[in-house]
Design a protein around this motif. Structure first.
Motif, PDB file in Angstrom:
ATOM      1  N   ASP A 150       5.396 -16.261  67.961  1.00  0.00           N
ATOM      2  CA  ASP A 150       4.102 -16.374  67.296  1.00  0.00           C
ATOM      3  C   ASP A 150       3.859 -17.807  66.825  1.00  0.00           C
ATOM      4  O   ASP A 150       2.785 -18.386  67.039  1.00  0.00           O
ATOM      5  N   LYS A 151       4.856 -18.402  66.206  1.00  0.00           N
ATOM      6  CA  LYS A 151       4.730 -19.780  65.713  1.00  0.00           C
ATOM      7  C   LYS A 151       4.482 -20.759  66.870  1.00  0.00           C
ATOM      8  O   LYS A 151       3.631 -21.657  66.769  1.00  0.00           O
ATOM      9  N   ILE A 152       5.222 -20.596  67.953  1.00  0.00           N
ATOM     10  CA  ILE A 152       5.054 -21.496  69.097  1.00  0.00           C
ATOM     11  C   ILE A 152       3.631 -21.411  69.626  1.00  0.00           C
ATOM     12  O   ILE A 152       3.000 -22.442  69.925  1.00  0.00           O
ATOM     13  N   ASP A 153       3.100 -20.210  69.726  1.00  0.00           N
ATOM     14  CA  ASP A 153       1.750 -20.083  70.289  1.00  0.00           C
ATOM     15  C   ASP A 153       0.672 -20.484  69.298  1.00  0.00           C
ATOM     16  O   ASP A 153      -0.416 -20.913  69.714  1.00  0.00           O
ATOM     17  N   ILE A 154       0.914 -20.361  68.016  1.00  0.00           N
ATOM     18  CA  ILE A 154      -0.075 -20.822  67.036  1.00  0.00           C
ATOM     19  C   ILE A 154      -0.335 -22.316  67.213  1.00  0.00           C
ATOM     20  O   ILE A 154      -1.476 -22.785  67.073  1.00  0.00           O
ATOM     21  N   LEU A 155       0.695 -23.086  67.556  1.00  0.00           N
ATOM     22  CA  LEU A 155       0.483 -24.508  67.824  1.00  0.00           C
ATOM     23  C   LEU A 155      -0.425 -24.684  69.032  1.00  0.00           C
ATOM     24  O   LEU A 155      -1.291 -25.560  69.050  1.00  0.00           O
ATOM     25  N   LYS A 156      -0.243 -23.849  70.041  1.00  0.00           N
ATOM     26  CA  LYS A 156      -1.101 -23.921  71.218  1.00  0.00           C
ATOM     27  C   LYS A 156      -2.542 -23.552  70.873  1.00  0.00           C
ATOM     28  O   LYS A 156      -3.487 -24.174  71.371  1.00  0.00           O
ATOM     29  N   VAL A 157      -2.715 -22.553  70.026  1.00  0.00           N
ATOM     30  CA  VAL A 157      -4.060 -22.146  69.602  1.00  0.00           C
ATOM     31  C   VAL A 157      -4.775 -23.308  68.917  1.00  0.00           C
ATOM     32  O   VAL A 157      -5.975 -23.522  69.110  1.00  0.00           O
ATOM     33  N   ASN A 158      -4.030 -24.075  68.118  1.00  0.00           N
ATOM     34  CA  ASN A 158      -4.626 -25.243  67.471  1.00  0.00           C
ATOM     35  C   ASN A 158      -5.153 -26.242  68.495  1.00  0.00           C
ATOM     36  O   ASN A 158      -6.160 -26.908  68.266  1.00  0.00           O
ATOM     37  N   TYR A 159      -4.455 -26.352  69.609  1.00  0.00           N
ATOM     38  CA  TYR A 159      -4.868 -27.272  70.680  1.00  0.00           C
ATOM     39  C   TYR A 159      -6.064 -26.712  71.450  1.00  0.00           C
ATOM     40  O   TYR A 159      -7.002 -27.446  71.769  1.00  0.00           O
ATOM     41  N   LEU A 160      -6.036 -25.417  71.736  1.00  0.00           N
ATOM     42  CA  LEU A 160      -7.067 -24.819  72.581  1.00  0.00           C
ATOM     43  C   LEU A 160      -8.378 -24.573  71.852  1.00  0.00           C
ATOM     44  O   LEU A 160      -9.449 -24.643  72.451  1.00  0.00           O
ATOM     45  N   GLU A 161      -8.293 -24.258  70.567  1.00  0.00           N
ATOM     46  CA  GLU A 161      -9.475 -23.851  69.819  1.00  0.00           C
ATOM     47  C   GLU A 161      -9.924 -24.952  68.860  1.00  0.00           C
ATOM     48  O   GLU A 161      -9.140 -25.799  68.444  1.00  0.00           O
ATOM     49  N   SER A 162     -11.168 -24.904  68.491  1.00  0.00           N
ATOM     50  CA  SER A 162     -11.741 -25.909  67.595  1.00  0.00           C
ATOM     51  C   SER A 162     -11.323 -25.646  66.157  1.00  0.00           C
ATOM     52  O   SER A 162     -10.943 -24.518  65.795  1.00  0.00           O
ATOM     53  N   PRO A 163     -11.385 -26.688  65.297  1.00  0.00           N
ATOM     54  CA  PRO A 163     -11.123 -26.458  63.868  1.00  0.00           C
ATOM     55  C   PRO A 163     -12.069 -25.411  63.277  1.00  0.00           C
ATOM     56  O   PRO A 163     -11.696 -24.691  62.341  1.00  0.00           O
ATOM     57  N   GLU A 164     -13.284 -25.334  63.831  1.00  0.00           N
ATOM     58  CA  GLU A 164     -14.222 -24.313  63.338  1.00  0.00           C
ATOM     59  C   GLU A 164     -13.661 -22.915  63.578  1.00  0.00           C
ATOM     60  O   GLU A 164     -13.727 -22.042  62.705  1.00  0.00           O
ATOM     61  N   SER A 165     -13.104 -22.675  64.799  1.00  0.00           N
ATOM     62  CA  SER A 165     -12.547 -21.359  65.121  1.00  0.00           C
ATOM     63  C   SER A 165     -11.282 -21.087  64.321  1.00  0.00           C
ATOM     64  O   SER A 165     -11.059 -19.969  63.846  1.00  0.00           O
ATOM     65  N   ASN A 166     -10.448 -22.105  64.167  1.00  0.00           N
ATOM     66  CA  ASN A 166      -9.156 -21.907  63.516  1.00  0.00           C
ATOM     67  C   ASN A 166      -9.246 -21.858  61.994  1.00  0.00           C
ATOM     68  O   ASN A 166      -8.607 -21.020  61.352  1.00  0.00           O
ATOM     69  N   TYR A 167     -10.035 -22.776  61.424  1.00  0.00           N
ATOM     70  CA  TYR A 167     -10.028 -22.946  59.968  1.00  0.00           C
ATOM     71  C   TYR A 167     -11.401 -22.812  59.307  1.00  0.00           C
ATOM     72  O   TYR A 167     -11.490 -22.849  58.079  1.00  0.00           O
ATOM     73  N   GLY A 168     -12.431 -22.710  60.126  1.00  0.00           N
ATOM     74  CA  GLY A 168     -13.776 -22.636  59.563  1.00  0.00           C
ATOM     75  C   GLY A 168     -14.273 -23.956  59.015  1.00  0.00           C
ATOM     76  O   GLY A 168     -15.113 -23.981  58.110  1.00  0.00           O
ATOM     77  N   ILE A 169     -13.746 -25.079  59.555  1.00  0.00           N
ATOM     78  CA  ILE A 169     -14.198 -26.397  59.133  1.00  0.00           C
ATOM     79  C   ILE A 169     -14.554 -27.218  60.364  1.00  0.00           C
ATOM     80  O   ILE A 169     -14.131 -26.907  61.479  1.00  0.00           O
ATOM     81  N   SER A 170     -15.319 -28.273  60.178  1.00  0.00           N
ATOM     82  CA  SER A 170     -15.701 -29.114  61.307  1.00  0.00           C
ATOM     83  C   SER A 170     -14.556 -30.039  61.707  1.00  0.00           C
ATOM     84  O   SER A 170     -13.663 -30.337  60.902  1.00  0.00           O
ATOM     85  N   GLU A 171     -14.607 -30.533  62.936  1.00  0.00           N
ATOM     86  CA  GLU A 171     -13.600 -31.481  63.382  1.00  0.00           C
ATOM     87  C   GLU A 171     -13.678 -32.770  62.578  1.00  0.00           C
ATOM     88  O   GLU A 171     -12.653 -33.376  62.255  1.00  0.00           O
ATOM     89  N   ALA A 172     -14.896 -33.173  62.236  1.00  0.00           N
ATOM     90  CA  ALA A 172     -15.061 -34.389  61.441  1.00  0.00           C
ATOM     91  C   ALA A 172     -14.400 -34.246  60.078  1.00  0.00           C
ATOM     92  O   ALA A 172     -13.766 -35.183  59.578  1.00  0.00           O
ATOM     93  N   ALA A 173     -14.531 -33.065  59.475  1.00  0.00           N
ATOM     94  CA  ALA A 173     -13.917 -32.836  58.167  1.00  0.00           C
ATOM     95  C   ALA A 173     -12.402 -32.863  58.263  1.00  0.00           C
ATOM     96  O   ALA A 173     -11.716 -33.395  57.367  1.00  0.00           O
ATOM     97  N   LEU A 174     -11.855 -32.314  59.336  1.00  0.00           N
ATOM     98  CA  LEU A 174     -10.406 -32.341  59.506  1.00  0.00           C
ATOM     99  C   LEU A 174      -9.911 -33.768  59.710  1.00  0.00           C
ATOM    100  O   LEU A 174      -8.925 -34.192  59.108  1.00  0.00           O
ATOM    101  N   ARG A 175     -10.602 -34.527  60.533  1.00  0.00           N
ATOM    102  CA  ARG A 175     -10.168 -35.901  60.808  1.00  0.00           C
ATOM    103  C   ARG A 175     -10.230 -36.780  59.557  1.00  0.00           C
ATOM    104  O   ARG A 175      -9.414 -37.682  59.376  1.00  0.00           O
ATOM    105  N   ALA A 176     -11.183 -36.502  58.685  1.00  0.00           N
ATOM    106  CA  ALA A 176     -11.346 -37.319  57.481  1.00  0.00           C
ATOM    107  C   ALA A 176     -10.510 -36.822  56.307  1.00  0.00           C
ATOM    108  O   ALA A 176     -10.514 -37.417  55.231  1.00  0.00           O
ATOM    109  N   SER A 177      -9.762 -35.766  56.518  1.00  0.00           N
ATOM    110  CA  SER A 177      -9.058 -35.092  55.432  1.00  0.00           C
ATOM    111  C   SER A 177      -7.921 -35.920  54.850  1.00  0.00           C
ATOM    112  O   SER A 177      -7.210 -36.641  55.556  1.00  0.00           O
ATOM    113  N   ALA A 178      -7.742 -35.761  53.556  1.00  0.00           N
ATOM    114  CA  ALA A 178      -6.515 -36.220  52.914  1.00  0.00           C
ATOM    115  C   ALA A 178      -5.442 -35.162  53.148  1.00  0.00           C
ATOM    116  O   ALA A 178      -5.700 -34.110  53.750  1.00  0.00           O
TER     117      ALA A 178
END
Length: 270
Positions: A150-178
């Motif tokens: 499960d852990k191994i594939d969760i890393l893959k999901v992070n790659y395949l899916e957008s931050p919106e799908s995974n975390y409900g946040i925009s990619e811009a917000a993730l990139r600018a995050s502290a």
């Protein structure tokens, strides 16, 4: 224990057909389930388990996330903190309120009752911060293999899916995050990051990177390295310069730790 894979797959397809296939969260979890089942089987094979045990590891993977579908239908979220424990919900879907299978759907997947306790434990504990003390060694091994897959594939999901799908946040917000200092400290302590201390979007990435510290099998670590998504997460293109520097240092630390385990590690991308 005899496991009829065609029967189990048909039961899973019948169950998930009741949910909206156009919902990207549903599609994501169906694809994730198949990959986790395959990865669990591969880890079991790499551990030199017999065919029946490989089948059992595969079945654990097929069952593990069934609670996600009801979670999305009821609450429209993958966040256990904002809804219910998807692992506990999945165990209830399969076994109801009693382990004898009455009131649950497990007999649709497998007729044999011999491994019911192990299957219930695997589903119930797959997303816990740690396995409970006192679990028998065989059950702990299968739970560990499932958690690794499960852990191994969760890393893959992070790659395949957008931050919106995974975390409900925009990619811009993730990139600018502290990144939260306590989360970074937990990384260097080689511990799993509890949700209670995750306050910034980047903390989610660190939490997933820390999965490498918790893998139960050498074969699982090798699989995570081979898949490469761990290094993709460590090289995430942050626009926050301080966060980018923090991740670069974490990348060096992970690579050093892996090399110390005798693993071949790909060179960092320039």
């Amino acid at each position: 224990m005899h496991i009829d894979r065609k029967r189990a797959l048909a039961a899973f397809r019948d169950y998930t057909a009741a949910y909206d296939p156009a919902n990207p969260r549903i599609a994501l979890k169906i694809a994730h389930t198949y990959r986790v089942a395959r990865m669990a089987e591969e880890i079991a094979a790499a551990c030199h388990m017999g065919k029946e045990d490989q089948d059992l590891a595969w079945l654990c993977g097929l069952l593990h996330d069934v609670g996600r579908f009801e979670q999305v239908r009821r609450y429209d979220t993958f966040s256990d903190a904002k809804s219910v424990s998807h692992a506990e919900l999945g165990a209830h879907v399969f076994f109801g309120d009693a382990l004898d299978g009455q009131g649950g759907t497990i007999r649709s997947y497998v007729e044999d009752t011999d491994e019911d306790q192990l299957l219930r434990d695997a589903v119930f504990w797959h997303s816990a911060l740690a396995l409970p003390a006192g679990m028998d060694e065989r059950t702990r091994t299968f739970c560990g293999i499932l958690r690794d897959a499960d852990k191994i594939d969760i890393l893959k999901v992070n790659y395949l899916e957008s931050p919106e799908s995974n975390y409900g946040i925009s990619e811009a917000a993730l990139r600018a995050s502290a990144v939260t200092p306590e989360v970074v400290d937990t990384f260097y302590a080689h511990q799993i990051v509890p949700f209670s201390i995750r306050h910034e979007p980047a903390d989610m990435l660190v939490g997933h990177i820390c999965f490498v510290w918790d893998l139960s099998q050498r074969a699982s670590i090798e699989a995570m390295v081979k898949e490469g998504y761990l290094f993709w997460m460590l090289a995430y293109p942050f626009t926050n310069e301080e966060t980018a520097r923090t991740f670069q240092k974490m990348d060096q630390h992970v690579r050093g730790w892996l090399k110390a385990q005798g693993l071949e590690v790909p060179s960092p991308s320039v």
